[in-house]
Design a protein around this motif. Sequence first.
Motif, mmCIF file in Angstrom:
data_model
loop_
_atom_site.group_PDB
_atom_site.id
_atom_site.type_symbol
_atom_site.label_atom_id
_atom_site.label_comp_id
_atom_site.label_asym_id
_atom_site.label_seq_id
_atom_site.Cartn_x
_atom_site.Cartn_y
_atom_site.Cartn_z
ATOM 1 N N ALA A 190 0.864 -1.153 0.090
ATOM 2 C CA ALA A 190 0.007 0.021 -0.047
ATOM 3 C C ALA A 190 0.826 1.352 -0.048
ATOM 4 C CB ALA A 190 -0.773 0.191 1.334
ATOM 5 N N THR A 191 2.136 1.167 0.583
ATOM 6 C CA THR A 191 3.009 2.486 0.640
ATOM 7 C C THR A 191 3.476 2.659 -0.638
ATOM 8 O OG1 THR A 191 4.874 1.039 1.447
ATOM 9 C CG2 THR A 191 3.618 1.827 3.099
ATOM 10 N N LEU A 192 3.298 1.976 -1.606
ATOM 11 C CA LEU A 192 3.815 1.776 -2.886
ATOM 12 C C LEU A 192 3.011 2.439 -4.063
ATOM 13 C CD1 LEU A 192 6.472 -1.064 -2.897
ATOM 14 C CD2 LEU A 192 6.827 1.254 -2.619
ATOM 15 N N ILE A 193 1.571 2.359 -3.516
ATOM 16 C CA ILE A 193 0.689 3.032 -4.529
ATOM 17 C C ILE A 193 0.951 4.268 -5.203
ATOM 18 C CG2 ILE A 193 -1.761 3.566 -4.607
ATOM 19 C CD1 ILE A 193 -2.487 1.442 -2.688
ATOM 20 N N GLY A 194 0.927 4.583 -6.494
ATOM 21 C CA GLY A 194 1.183 5.795 -6.801
ATOM 22 C C GLY A 194 2.393 6.091 -7.181
ATOM 23 N N VAL A 195 3.451 5.141 -6.883
ATOM 24 C CA VAL A 195 4.862 5.221 -6.970
ATOM 25 C C VAL A 195 5.289 4.660 -8.285
ATOM 26 C CG1 VAL A 195 7.283 4.800 -6.626
ATOM 27 C CG2 VAL A 195 5.362 4.938 -4.646
ATOM 28 N N ARG A 196 5.954 5.437 -9.185
ATOM 29 C CA ARG A 196 6.174 4.947 -10.473
ATOM 30 C C ARG A 196 7.071 3.744 -10.789
ATOM 31 N NH1 ARG A 196 6.635 10.077 -14.573
ATOM 32 N NH2 ARG A 196 4.679 11.094 -14.336
ATOM 33 N N LEU A 197 6.319 2.621 -10.575
ATOM 34 C CA LEU A 197 7.304 1.309 -10.371
ATOM 35 C C LEU A 197 6.468 0.208 -11.192
ATOM 36 C CD1 LEU A 197 8.256 1.033 -6.759
ATOM 37 C CD2 LEU A 197 9.766 1.623 -8.510
ATOM 38 N N THR A 198 6.873 -0.620 -12.080
ATOM 39 C CA THR A 198 6.511 -1.805 -12.662
ATOM 40 C C THR A 198 6.150 -2.643 -11.434
ATOM 41 O OG1 THR A 198 8.476 -3.197 -12.844
ATOM 42 C CG2 THR A 198 7.749 -1.360 -14.651
ATOM 43 N N HIS B 55 20.952 6.634 8.403
ATOM 44 C CA HIS B 55 20.135 6.403 7.176
ATOM 45 C C HIS B 55 19.276 7.674 7.124
ATOM 46 C CE1 HIS B 55 16.891 4.694 4.429
ATOM 47 N NE2 HIS B 55 18.062 4.083 4.030
ATOM 48 N N LEU B 56 19.186 8.484 6.112
ATOM 49 C CA LEU B 56 17.969 9.235 5.909
ATOM 50 C C LEU B 56 17.542 9.078 4.576
ATOM 51 C CD1 LEU B 56 20.069 12.739 6.445
ATOM 52 C CD2 LEU B 56 18.741 11.374 8.142
ATOM 53 N N ASP B 57 16.239 9.119 4.407
ATOM 54 C CA ASP B 57 15.346 8.595 3.288
ATOM 55 C C ASP B 57 14.700 9.807 2.717
ATOM 56 O OD1 ASP B 57 14.413 6.860 1.432
ATOM 57 O OD2 ASP B 57 12.963 5.908 2.713
ATOM 58 N N HIS B 58 14.982 9.995 1.436
ATOM 59 C CA HIS B 58 14.460 11.243 0.740
ATOM 60 C C HIS B 58 13.557 10.593 -0.452
ATOM 61 C CE1 HIS B 58 17.464 13.491 2.916
ATOM 62 N NE2 HIS B 58 18.566 12.942 2.278
ATOM 63 N N GLN B 59 13.029 11.880 -1.209
ATOM 64 C CA GLN B 59 12.098 11.192 -2.076
ATOM 65 C C GLN B 59 12.824 10.411 -3.187
ATOM 66 O OE1 GLN B 59 8.720 11.830 -2.811
ATOM 67 N NE2 GLN B 59 8.620 12.809 -0.936
ATOM 68 N N ILE B 60 13.981 10.642 -3.710
ATOM 69 C CA ILE B 60 14.374 10.081 -4.802
ATOM 70 C C ILE B 60 15.532 8.848 -4.381
ATOM 71 C CG2 ILE B 60 16.167 10.541 -6.723
ATOM 72 C CD1 ILE B 60 13.471 12.134 -6.808
#
Length: 265
Positions: free
Chosen positions: A115-123, A217-222
């Motif tokens: 669900a956290t990956l909904i809308g993310v541009r992934l195959t 560890h820092l998590d960014h958008q990219i």
Amino acid sequence: MGIATEYILEELRLARASRGMSQEEFGKTINYSGSHVSSVETGGRPPTEPYMIAIDDAFGTGGTYKRMLERLAHLDATPVWLREWIEFERMATLLRWYEPAFVPGLLQTEAYARATLIGVRLTPEEVDQRVASRLGRQALLAATTPPQLVFVIDEMVLRRPIAGQPGVLAEQLEHLAKCAELPHVQVLVVPAEVGVYPGLQGGFILATQPDSSLAAHLDHQIRAQIIDQPAELASLQSTWETIRGEALPKRQSLDLIKEVAKTWT
């Protein structure tokens, strides 16, 4: 430690020994301490991309060691930057994880992870790969000698709906409550009434290694970023202490998690 990692460590030991250099001499040449070199060669620290690039630059190897690390990452279909962190995570004796937006990955159910990956541009294949990687990292929770794990989350993590899938969140919070009752796990919640506090600027993880060194560890958008500079680590530790000070105690946090879980059933 996997076979591929053992291979890289052996190659690093040979790279030094073949030049007749001590760990101290090798470290001085690549601008790392001798103790750092020793820790990498014995598996106490993972070989990171900057470390491998430093070897390539110092000895003019044309990117050989950087490519070696990339090939290792390719073997498990994990990006280099994430694989570096997974090594830090796997070897940690203490993990301190703050998350203002989502349930931390080590505590996610499969349905919530998707669900956290909904809308993310992934195959679909990439989604499967990311979910599998995330779930695979959870083996840490059941390790023979697991690290101490302290998670601090914002209360909104418990209350943020997943569009059209209330059952997913209900299952996730039940799982979160079970994890919070493990003897080596703490899940603490910063209550909504705290208002604005420093943690809202973004999540991060602090991993204490067997040699007592620290990485973050820092998590960014990219992409994610690994931090190992003393000044930045000190700043993150200070922020962690502030955030933890705002969180409810363990038992009150667990009660809140269970209370909110009932609202999603």
